[in-house]
Every structure is written in C-alpha cells, then in structure tokens.
Design a protein around this motif. Structure first.
Motif, PDB file in Angstrom:
ATOM      1  N   ARG A 190       1.045  -1.051  -0.117  1.00  0.00           N
ATOM      2  CA  ARG A 190      -0.176   0.330  -0.218  1.00  0.00           C
ATOM      3  C   ARG A 190       0.906   1.113   0.884  1.00  0.00           C
ATOM      4  O   ARG A 190       1.673   1.762   0.503  1.00  0.00           O
ATOM      5  N   VAL A 191       0.145   2.286  -0.924  1.00  0.00           N
ATOM      6  CA  VAL A 191       1.376   3.696  -0.738  1.00  0.00           C
ATOM      7  C   VAL A 191      -0.180   4.848  -0.264  1.00  0.00           C
ATOM      8  O   VAL A 191      -1.733   4.213  -0.710  1.00  0.00           O
ATOM      9  N   VAL A 209       7.808   7.843  -6.367  1.00  0.00           N
ATOM     10  CA  VAL A 209       8.389   7.080  -5.328  1.00  0.00           C
ATOM     11  C   VAL A 209       9.019   7.089  -4.426  1.00  0.00           C
ATOM     12  O   VAL A 209      10.593   7.725  -4.327  1.00  0.00           O
ATOM     13  N   VAL A 210       9.002   7.498  -3.702  1.00  0.00           N
ATOM     14  CA  VAL A 210       9.936   6.982  -1.713  1.00  0.00           C
ATOM     15  C   VAL A 210      10.866   5.822  -2.413  1.00  0.00           C
ATOM     16  O   VAL A 210      10.152   4.958  -2.701  1.00  0.00           O
ATOM     17  N   SER A 211      12.027   6.457  -2.585  1.00  0.00           N
ATOM     18  CA  SER A 211      13.855   5.206  -2.891  1.00  0.00           C
ATOM     19  C   SER A 211      13.614   4.891  -1.566  1.00  0.00           C
ATOM     20  O   SER A 211      13.222   5.204  -0.290  1.00  0.00           O
ATOM     21  N   SER A 212      14.811   3.554  -1.532  1.00  0.00           N
ATOM     22  CA  SER A 212      14.323   2.557  -0.236  1.00  0.00           C
ATOM     23  C   SER A 212      16.317   3.423   0.132  1.00  0.00           C
ATOM     24  O   SER A 212      16.756   2.906   1.262  1.00  0.00           O
ATOM     25  N   ASN A 213      16.547   4.743  -0.591  1.00  0.00           N
ATOM     26  CA  ASN A 213      17.934   4.957  -0.211  1.00  0.00           C
ATOM     27  C   ASN A 213      17.387   6.262   0.457  1.00  0.00           C
ATOM     28  O   ASN A 213      17.549   7.367   0.429  1.00  0.00           O
ATOM     29  N   LEU A 257      -4.674   9.325  -1.355  1.00  0.00           N
ATOM     30  CA  LEU A 257      -5.308   8.291  -1.467  1.00  0.00           C
ATOM     31  C   LEU A 257      -4.910   7.067  -1.262  1.00  0.00           C
ATOM     32  O   LEU A 257      -3.841   6.991  -1.851  1.00  0.00           O
ATOM     33  N   GLU A 258      -5.011   6.000   0.035  1.00  0.00           N
ATOM     34  CA  GLU A 258      -4.213   5.180   0.123  1.00  0.00           C
ATOM     35  C   GLU A 258      -4.716   3.927  -0.653  1.00  0.00           C
ATOM     36  O   GLU A 258      -5.477   3.821  -0.855  1.00  0.00           O
ATOM     37  N   MET A 259      -4.270   3.330  -1.072  1.00  0.00           N
ATOM     38  CA  MET A 259      -4.276   2.371  -2.354  1.00  0.00           C
ATOM     39  C   MET A 259      -2.969   1.286  -2.358  1.00  0.00           C
ATOM     40  O   MET A 259      -1.635   1.224  -1.795  1.00  0.00           O
ATOM     41  N   SER A 260      -3.311  -0.222  -3.240  1.00  0.00           N
ATOM     42  CA  SER A 260      -1.997  -0.018  -3.693  1.00  0.00           C
ATOM     43  C   SER A 260      -0.953   0.397  -4.526  1.00  0.00           C
ATOM     44  O   SER A 260      -1.758   1.647  -5.411  1.00  0.00           O
ATOM     45  N   TRP A 261       0.011  -0.668  -4.845  1.00  0.00           N
ATOM     46  CA  TRP A 261       1.099   0.205  -5.371  1.00  0.00           C
ATOM     47  C   TRP A 261       0.485   0.464  -7.082  1.00  0.00           C
ATOM     48  O   TRP A 261       0.581   0.843  -7.682  1.00  0.00           O
ATOM     49  N   PRO A 271       5.053   5.161   0.215  1.00  0.00           N
ATOM     50  CA  PRO A 271       4.804   3.632   0.127  1.00  0.00           C
ATOM     51  C   PRO A 271       4.646   3.541   1.871  1.00  0.00           C
ATOM     52  O   PRO A 271       5.636   4.192   3.032  1.00  0.00           O
ATOM     53  N   LEU A 272       3.912   2.455   2.529  1.00  0.00           N
ATOM     54  CA  LEU A 272       4.022   2.268   3.672  1.00  0.00           C
ATOM     55  C   LEU A 272       5.658   1.795   4.455  1.00  0.00           C
ATOM     56  O   LEU A 272       5.240   1.420   5.553  1.00  0.00           O
ATOM     57  N   ASN A 273       5.223   0.686   3.604  1.00  0.00           N
ATOM     58  CA  ASN A 273       6.565  -0.067   3.713  1.00  0.00           C
ATOM     59  C   ASN A 273       7.867   1.023   4.184  1.00  0.00           C
ATOM     60  O   ASN A 273       8.306   0.495   5.196  1.00  0.00           O
TER      61      ASN A 273
END
Length: 372
Positions: free
Chosen positions: A90-91, A209-213, A193-197, A104-106
């Motif tokens: 979810r993002v 998108v926010v990267s993992s860096n 809007l919260e929804m699937s990627w 992302p919620l991640n």
C-alpha cells in the motif's frame, strides 16, 4: 534471532509479545497516571494538555527514536531503489499540481512521518502503524516547521511534535495540537489516496516514489510488527476506552469526520461486498458526499458530488462508475476518464482518511457506521 522484530518499541521483542497486549506492555514503559509531566522528555512536556493525560503513553523508542524523513530521494516508477516495493503493497498517493508522489507504507512503518517540500508547499505525510491511520498535512500553520516523532502515543496513535523552539504535541488523528503552546491549533489536511502500489501506478505511471535510499539501514520489505495488523487481532499496545466489536478491530475504514466527535465510518469489508467498484451517496452532516471504491486497488475516497457547478448522481454499470447527468465515466480518484466531463475532477473531502476501526471509533465515539 529469526523470531524477533524491531518495531515501535525500539528494541527486539519476541514476536509473540507483539500480539499480546500484556506482553507488549512488558516491552515498553507504562504511561502517566494522569498528573504531572507528559512522559518522553519533549519540550512540550508541560501541564497544558487538552487531552486526558492518562491516555498519553510512552511508546518506547523515545523522541526521534523513530526517525522522520526530510525530503527523501524520489525516483520514477521502475527506477533504482524500488526493489523493495511489491504490487500489493500500500502507498499514500499525493497529487500536488501536476506532480504525483507515492509514499509507500513500507517506508512509513519505519519512519511514520515524511516531510516534503513540493510545489512550494511544506507538507507532512504521516502514517501510524498501530492505528493504521494515514493523513497528510500542510505545515504552513507551523511556519513550515517540520514534524517529528515524539515517541509518545495517545490511544495508541502517533503523537508528533513540531521542530520549533516552543514545540507542541500533535496527536495525528486529532489533527491538531493537544499539548504545549500550540494547544488547539488545527493542521490543514491535504487530500491523499491510500491504495495498492499497482493501483496507483496504473493511475499515474509517471509518478515519483520514495526510494529505499533513505540514509537509514532498514529492511523496507519487512513489516516490523509481526501479526499485529491481522484484521481480527484484538491485541493493542495499550488499552483504549472503547472496545467496539461491531467491526473487526483492525479492519480498515474510510473515516469522514463530522462535527464534534461524530462522523461516518465506511468499512472496507462492507465496500468489498458492493463489487469491483462502488459509488456510495452519503450525507456528512449537511454536506452531500459520494464515496468511490475500487476493489482491485483496495482504495476508497470521498468527494463532493459536483463538477463545473453541476450536482451529479452516480451509479455503477459493470465495472464503471457513471454519472447519470452526462454519462461520463469516473475513476476511483474522482477524475472523469471519458464522456463530456472527461478531465474534470471532483473535489476531495480532504478530511477523509483511512484508519483501523478500533482507532476511528475511539477518536470518533459517536460515529455513524455504514454497513451497506
């Protein structure tokens, strides 16, 4: 230790303890008794709080123990640094002018707040994993000051603090300051809007998108709270005043705040029963509202049902949402994708947001519950 996770508690606790509230409490400090200073050591730990002090708890990690992000690296969909993101994750989708951004919620499981400066606007995108609540705010009322994670919780909900000399405490779902010199100051909400990627990417293939860096060493594929988020799992970090079992405690609802403590909660489970898509007409107080739902994207949002000064009514035909006045087709984002109104956008109810049912009903104990 394969059977441990590191989550809000800021320490490794056995995963079993994450699903038993008494065990969770054993991994963290207890809250205040109702008198004296607010725990946590923030500058706002004063006597000026307009929320019950006995419901403010020390979540464990301490101030900034969960590090908020400031303008993290944003990359195009499909770019490097997005290997952690799966279609079903979810993002939080954000549209500012012509720019679209996915957080992302991640990322937010580990950071809870992302401060962004987008299109000349200072924003804070926030998510509390314990209450499942996603809200975004304009930081202009704070003179652009960033928000950080205080380490405190109010009814299990993230309490933010503003990075100013005379800081205040801001429970996320209160949408305003509740302790400190800013007590009573509201934050302006920004529609999200919260929804699937996969769903967001289909709507906005050019999104960033926010990267993992992020500058922090985190496993952004790992949900750090064990089985806490299971829909019918009643375990909470701290007890809450209301134990309302009309819906499963961790079921997502789209909440539309009303006057005072009222409002409307629309459970995702009830929306799923409506089919692939749905258009639900409601009254939020005196305001007419339509809620669009997409089962594929697992997304719901509330809008004012009018475009170009014309009131609209909606129905579903097959897998399409169509207005009866012009026959135009609309997507879950409230954008007309065909017909005479193509390109038009409905106005979002910016105050609407997604949260777990147990959290919504405790912040809005007089809420109405829509069940289809």
């Amino acid at each position: 230790m394969p059977n441990t996770v590191v989550g809000r508690l800021g320490i490794s606790c056995p995963r079993a303890l994450l699903i038993v509230s008494i065990g969770l409490a054993a991994c963290s400090a207890d809250g205040p008794s109702g008198t004296g200073a607010v725990p946590g050591g923030t500058g706002a730990a004063s006597t000026s709080c307009s929320i019950p002090r006995n419901l403010i708890r020390d979540g464990g990690p301490g101030k900034d123990g969960i590090p908020a992000l400031s303008n993290p690296e944003l990359v195009q969909a499909g770019g490097a640094g997005l290997e952690y993101l799966r279609d079903s994750d979810r993002v939080i989708g954000l549209t500012i002018g012509a720019e679209t951004i996915a957080i992302p919620l991640n990322i937010l499981w580990w950071h809870e707040i992302v401060n962004l400066d987008v299109g000349g606007r200072p924003l804070a995108v926030t998510h509390c994993p314990l209450t499942g609540s996603s809200l975004a705010f304009d930081r202009a009322p704070l003179s652009g000051a960033e928000l950080g994670v205080s380490g405190l919780l109010f009814m299990n909900n993230l309490i933010m603090y503003d990075r100013r000399t005379n800081e205040s405490l801001w429970p996320q779902m209160s949408r305003s300051a509740r302790c400190g010199p800013g007590d009573g100051t509201d934050l302006t909400m920004v529609p999200i809007l919260e929804m699937s990627w996969a769903g967001w990417r289909a709507l906005h293939p050019d999104t960033r998108v926010v990267s993992s860096n992020t500058g922090f060493s985190r496993n952004y594929q790992l949900y750090p709270y064990g089985n806490y988020a299971l829909i019918d799992n009643p375990a909470l970090l701290f007890p809450v005043p209301l134990d309302d079992r009309r819906r499963p405690p961790k079921e997502r609802v789209l909440g539309i705040p009303g006057a005072g403590t009222a409002g409307i909660a629309i459970p995702f489970g009830a929306l799923t029963q409506q089919g692939t898509v749905a258009a639900i007409s409601l009254q939020a107080g005196s305001i007419p509202v339509v809620v669009f739902w997409s089962s594929d994207a697992q997304a719901a949002m509330a809008f004012r049902p009018e475009a170009g000064g014309t009131a609209l009514t909606f129905h579903v035909a097959g897998d399409r949402i169509i207005d009866m006045e012009t026959g135009s087709t609309w997507n879950v984002e409230g954008v007309a994708i065909s017909g005479s109104l193509a390109g038009s956008r409905l106005s979002e109810i910016a105050q609407a947001y997604v949260a777990y049912w147990f959290a919504w009903v405790n912040f809005h104990p007089e809420t109405e519950l829509w069940t289809g």
